[in-house]
Motif scaffolding. Structure first.
Motif, PDB file in Angstrom:
ATOM      1  N   GLY A 189      -8.850  -3.947 -16.558  1.00  9.45           N
ATOM      2  CA  GLY A 189      -8.007  -4.678 -15.618  1.00  9.45           C
ATOM      3  C   GLY A 189      -6.894  -3.807 -15.073  1.00  9.45           C
ATOM      4  O   GLY A 189      -6.844  -2.606 -15.338  1.00  9.45           O
ATOM      5  N   ARG A 190      -6.000  -4.449 -14.312  1.00  4.51           N
ATOM      6  CA  ARG A 190      -4.847  -3.756 -13.755  1.00  4.51           C
ATOM      7  C   ARG A 190      -3.672  -3.958 -14.695  1.00  4.51           C
ATOM      8  O   ARG A 190      -3.526  -5.034 -15.287  1.00  4.51           O
ATOM      9  CB  ARG A 190      -4.476  -4.374 -12.406  1.00  4.51           C
ATOM     10  CG  ARG A 190      -5.598  -4.423 -11.418  1.00  4.51           C
ATOM     11  CD  ARG A 190      -6.020  -3.029 -11.057  1.00  4.51           C
ATOM     12  NE  ARG A 190      -6.892  -3.080  -9.896  1.00  4.51           N
ATOM     13  CZ  ARG A 190      -6.677  -2.369  -8.800  1.00  4.51           C
ATOM     14  NH1 ARG A 190      -5.634  -1.566  -8.715  1.00  4.51           N
ATOM     15  NH2 ARG A 190      -7.515  -2.447  -7.796  1.00  4.51           N
ATOM     16  N   ALA A 191      -2.826  -2.956 -14.774  1.00  5.25           N
ATOM     17  CA  ALA A 191      -1.664  -3.072 -15.651  1.00  5.25           C
ATOM     18  C   ALA A 191      -0.855  -4.322 -15.324  1.00  5.25           C
ATOM     19  O   ALA A 191      -0.370  -5.008 -16.222  1.00  5.25           O
ATOM     20  CB  ALA A 191      -0.801  -1.820 -15.544  1.00  5.25           C
ATOM     21  N   THR A 226      -7.640   6.043  -4.710  1.00  5.20           N
ATOM     22  CA  THR A 226      -7.205   6.753  -3.506  1.00  5.20           C
ATOM     23  C   THR A 226      -6.397   7.981  -3.933  1.00  5.20           C
ATOM     24  O   THR A 226      -6.547   9.069  -3.379  1.00  5.20           O
ATOM     25  CB  THR A 226      -6.324   5.834  -2.637  1.00  5.20           C
ATOM     26  OG1 THR A 226      -7.003   4.584  -2.447  1.00  5.20           O
ATOM     27  CG2 THR A 226      -6.038   6.468  -1.285  1.00  5.20           C
ATOM     28  N   GLU A 227      -5.566   7.783  -4.942  1.00  2.71           N
ATOM     29  CA  GLU A 227      -4.678   8.845  -5.404  1.00  2.71           C
ATOM     30  C   GLU A 227      -5.441  10.012  -6.030  1.00  2.71           C
ATOM     31  O   GLU A 227      -4.994  11.153  -5.966  1.00  2.71           O
ATOM     32  CB  GLU A 227      -3.722   8.298  -6.483  1.00  2.71           C
ATOM     33  CG  GLU A 227      -2.726   7.247  -6.007  1.00  2.71           C
ATOM     34  CD  GLU A 227      -3.257   5.813  -6.126  1.00  2.71           C
ATOM     35  OE1 GLU A 227      -4.494   5.625  -6.079  1.00  2.71           O
ATOM     36  OE2 GLU A 227      -2.440   4.886  -6.258  1.00  2.71           O
ATOM     37  N   THR A 228      -6.552   9.732  -6.684  1.00  2.00           N
ATOM     38  CA  THR A 228      -7.240  10.809  -7.413  1.00  2.00           C
ATOM     39  C   THR A 228      -8.164  11.608  -6.496  1.00  2.00           C
ATOM     40  O   THR A 228      -8.571  12.702  -6.861  1.00  2.00           O
ATOM     41  CB  THR A 228      -8.055  10.286  -8.614  1.00  2.00           C
ATOM     42  OG1 THR A 228      -9.187   9.554  -8.141  1.00  2.00           O
ATOM     43  CG2 THR A 228      -7.207   9.415  -9.540  1.00  2.00           C
ATOM     44  N   PRO A 272       0.812  -1.216   0.000  1.00  2.00           N
ATOM     45  CA  PRO A 272       0.000   0.000   0.000  1.00  2.00           C
ATOM     46  C   PRO A 272       0.847   1.270   0.000  1.00  2.00           C
ATOM     47  O   PRO A 272       1.918   1.302   0.601  1.00  2.00           O
ATOM     48  CB  PRO A 272      -0.785  -0.105   1.314  1.00  2.00           C
ATOM     49  CG  PRO A 272      -0.758  -1.538   1.684  1.00  2.00           C
ATOM     50  CD  PRO A 272       0.521  -2.092   1.150  1.00  2.00           C
ATOM     51  N   LYS A 273       0.353   2.298  -0.695  1.00  2.00           N
ATOM     52  CA  LYS A 273       1.049   3.572  -0.759  1.00  2.00           C
ATOM     53  C   LYS A 273       0.345   4.578   0.155  1.00  2.00           C
ATOM     54  O   LYS A 273      -0.877   4.625   0.169  1.00  2.00           O
ATOM     55  CB  LYS A 273       1.027   4.084  -2.206  1.00  2.00           C
ATOM     56  CG  LYS A 273       1.867   3.233  -3.152  1.00  2.00           C
ATOM     57  CD  LYS A 273       1.257   3.081  -4.539  1.00  2.00           C
ATOM     58  CE  LYS A 273       0.195   2.001  -4.556  1.00  2.00           C
ATOM     59  NZ  LYS A 273      -0.231   1.544  -5.882  1.00  2.00           N
ATOM     60  N   GLY A 274       1.123   5.377   0.883  1.00  2.00           N
ATOM     61  CA  GLY A 274       0.533   6.383   1.787  1.00  2.00           C
ATOM     62  C   GLY A 274       0.264   7.661   1.022  1.00  2.00           C
ATOM     63  O   GLY A 274       1.129   8.493   0.831  1.00  2.00           O
TER      64      GLY A 274
HETATM   65 MG    MG Z   1      -3.977   1.424  -7.078  1.00  2.00          MG
END
Ligand code: MG
Ligand code: ATP
Length: 631
Positions: free
Chosen positions: A513-515, A417-419, A272-274
């Motif tokens: 899908g996911r990259a 989450t990032e957007t 996970p990224k904070g």
């Molecule tokens: Mg992601």
């Protein structure tokens, strides 16, 4: 082989028009016209939106873009809690219900905007008295509840950065997140309610912080008044803290770019990224997307079934519904307890107009049959939302027919989450295409490109990128600026969402899908989601996950893990039928050569399928970070 492309896109080319009464009421009726204007003058567009909210000091400049770092509403000063609470009270709406809390047993608690502000002020005063100040971090490990909302807003009131951790995480995951943020306090509760049981939270916190001597206080919502905080000065009773610190707490005048919160991503594709979000841009962007996408109006009753522990909860349970001044339902519990109609019972009881949930929940509830929602009066519903994963056409149609009764619109909202807020989404006034998220939100320029950033022709699978900064974009990854810069530097100086997508002739975007999960069969890039959706079209299947396995001739072959409807027996015959279903829908290229029937799929605690776990198991690889795996 071109077969594959033609057929898959035909399949989801179906257009469903929104009912006239919904279009008539919608804030935005002509998407194309507004979109065009928003692209021509992006900054002017957002400035106009920002004017709808309160600023202690107006910004000098809308955007400062110093690639890949953005500042929005530069020089502006505001406080998101002022816009969420005080502003409505000043407009005479203090007695309006902000939240209706319900639990699994039907216990109910309502709080008005004035009452909410009173609690937030008191807790904010209390936090200050404990020595917390602007820029400090506080971790919140709380049940989905009004107390959790109060905790988040109390932090925001005084500029303390909150970091909410979903209360289903175990001590290891909690420890990692507290330690990464170096929180000086934790706000928690004695327990949360789930499936009729009390799941203890405080003992998990105690284990998680055992070696963390920088934690000065643990503030506890002592739900059964057991006196758990009496043992030690470090422990503070949440309700006592509120009681003893009543009174005005003037909102901290936050710089537009002052941090608001840190939140960790779901961990579907890796560690996970904070993600760090700041004040002004996040406030404006979440406020406006909720207003337009959910078409929020004054008297709406709105229910987002997410948990406050995810970005969906932050943006669309807490901040945006409040800045829009609507009444929200917030529920503690699961969708199937005490019975699998509990959500529809509450939609009926509270006359919910807007309902926002995730495909994983829809697929789960589908398993119990159509008779269950049929028992309830769902006529109050107008807008249904979906978020978190691609919604398979099969699940989309079930939602549309059995919940929306063909009178509602479905908005499929793609974001991260990032957007911070919705990026690609249907809005209520234009036709829906089941299985496709929709078009870019205003001011957003999305594209599907190859690794070098070259745009691909329509209906071709590639990387989904965003070409411009937007107000609620993440500002950095906490303590890891290199990870942040990677989002913008991996593909030709545009934001790489790490998802695969295709765009059709009408500009609708389908997330496939996911990259990391891309399938490459005989030179064709195939999205996992496309194959999974085709498998789910088989009447006996409820859920599926596919992965690629090395194949000497084709590069990769497809393996599927399939969950069957309750009561259906696995058989070779069924495998053949599933393969035929995929052949019909996508063509021979996408047929899963191997099929395993399983009881359930590995998922994140936010309900997303973790294909990397299946792949690692199947191929004997390192599985990586498992802290977010459901169990
Ligand atoms: Mg992601
Ligand atoms: P991690 O980044 O740690 O791997 P994650 O990407 O699952 O986890 P989130 O930020 O919770 O973390 O989820 C965002 C992702 O969820 C998107 O990148 C996308 O893959 C998926 N997603 C969200 N909404 C939709 C949607 N409407 N349609 C398709 N996919 C969606």
């Amino acid at each position: 082989m071109s077969n594959y492309k033609d057929e898959v896109h035909l399949k989801v080319q179906e257009k469903i028009y929104p009912p006239e009464d919904i279009v008539k009421r919608a804030w935005i009726k002509d998407y194309d016209e507004v979109y065009k204007r928003s692209i021509e003058d992006r900054e002017g567009f957002w400035a106009e939106v920002a004017e709808e909210l309160h600023w202690f000091r107006k910004w000098d400049k809308v955007l400062e873009w110093n690639f890949p770092y953005a500042k929005w509403f530069v020089g502006g000063k505001t406080n998101i809690t002022y816009n969420a609470l005080d502003r409505h009270i000043k407009n005479g709406k203090g007695d309006k219900i902000a939240y209706i809390y319900v639990d699994e047993d039907g216990n109910e608690e309502k709080v008005t905007y004035s009452e909410l502000l009173e609690k937030v002020n008191a807790l904010a005063n209390g936090l200050k008295r404990l020595g917390l100040k602007k820029g400090d971090r506080v971790s919140i490990y709380m049940p989905n509840s009004i107390e959790a909302v109060v905790s988040m807003l109390a932090c925001a009131r005084i500029g303390v950065i909150h970091s909410v951790v979903f209360a289903g995480f175990s001590e290891g995951a909690l420890h990692m997140r507290i330690d990464d943020a170096k929180a000086s306090a934790v706000i928690t509760a004695t327990y949360t309610k789930r499936r009729g049981r009390k799941i203890p939270l405080l003992p998990t916190v105690e284990k998680a912080i055992k070696d963390l001597d920088y934690i000065k206080n643990v503030i506890v919502w002592d739900r059964d008044k057991e006196g758990v905080t009496d043992k030690d000065d470090k422990y503070v009773d949440l309700n006592r803290l509120i009681e003893e610190n009543k009174g005005e707490c003037s909102p901290e005048e936050m710089d537009s770019e002052d941090p608001l919160f840190i939140l960790y991503t779901s961990g579907t594709t890796g560690k996970p990224k904070g993600v760090l979000h700041t004040t002004g841009g996040y406030m404006v962007n979440t406020y406006y997307t909720a207003k337009i996408v959910f078409d929020l109006h004054e008297d709406d009753i709105y229910w987002c079934t997410a948990d406050i522990g995810w970005i969906t909860g932050h943006s669309y349970i807490v901040y945006a519904p409040l800045t829009n001044g609507v009444t929200s339902v917030i529920m503690e519990g699961v969708p199937v307890y005490p019975h699998p109609g509990i959500w529809w019972e509450y939609v009926d009881k509270y006359r919910v107009n807007i309902f926002y949930t995730a495909p994983t929940a829809i697929r789960m509830l589908m398993r119990f049959g159509d008779e269950i929602p049929a028992k309830y009066d769902l006529s109050s519903l107008r807008i249904l939302g979906s978020v978190g994963e691609p919604i398979n056409p099969e699940a989309w149609h079930w939602y549309y027919e059995h919940i929306g009764r063909k009178r509602c619109v479905i908005v499929d909202t793609w974001w991260q989450t990032e957007t911070g807020s919705h990026m690609i989404t249907t809005i209520p006034s234009y036709p829906m295409k089941p299985g496709k998220a929709g078009k870019p939100f205003f001011t957003i320029e999305a594209a599907v490109v190859d690794k070098n950033g070259n745009e691909l022709p329509p209906n071709t699978v590639g990387y989904l990128v965003i070409k411009n900064p937007w107000p609620s974009m993440l500002r950095t990854c906490w303590g890891n600026p290199e990870r942040y810069e990677k989002y913008w530097k991996e593909i030709d100086n545009v934001y790489n969402a790490d998802d695969l997508a295709s765009i059709d002739e009408d500009g609708y975007i389908m997330i496939v899908g996911r990259a990391d999960d891309v399938l490459s069969v005989a030179g064709h890039r195939i999205g996992t989601m496309e194959v999974e959706s085709a498998i789910v079209e088989h009447p006996d299947v409820v859920e599926a996950a596919v992965i690629g396995k090395p194949d000497p001739i084709k590069g990769q072959k497809i393996k599927a893990f399939v969950v069957l409807k309750v009561g259906v027996e696995p058989s070779d015959q069924l495998k053949k039928e599933i393969q035929n279903t995929v052949r019909e829908i996508l063509g021979p290229i996408a047929i899963p050569e191997e099929i395993d029937f399983v009881d359930k799929l590995p998922k994140t605690r936010s309900g997303k399928i973790m294909r990397r776990v299946l792949r690692a198991q199947e191929l004997g690889l390192e599985v990586g970070d498992l802290s977010t795996l459901e169990d």
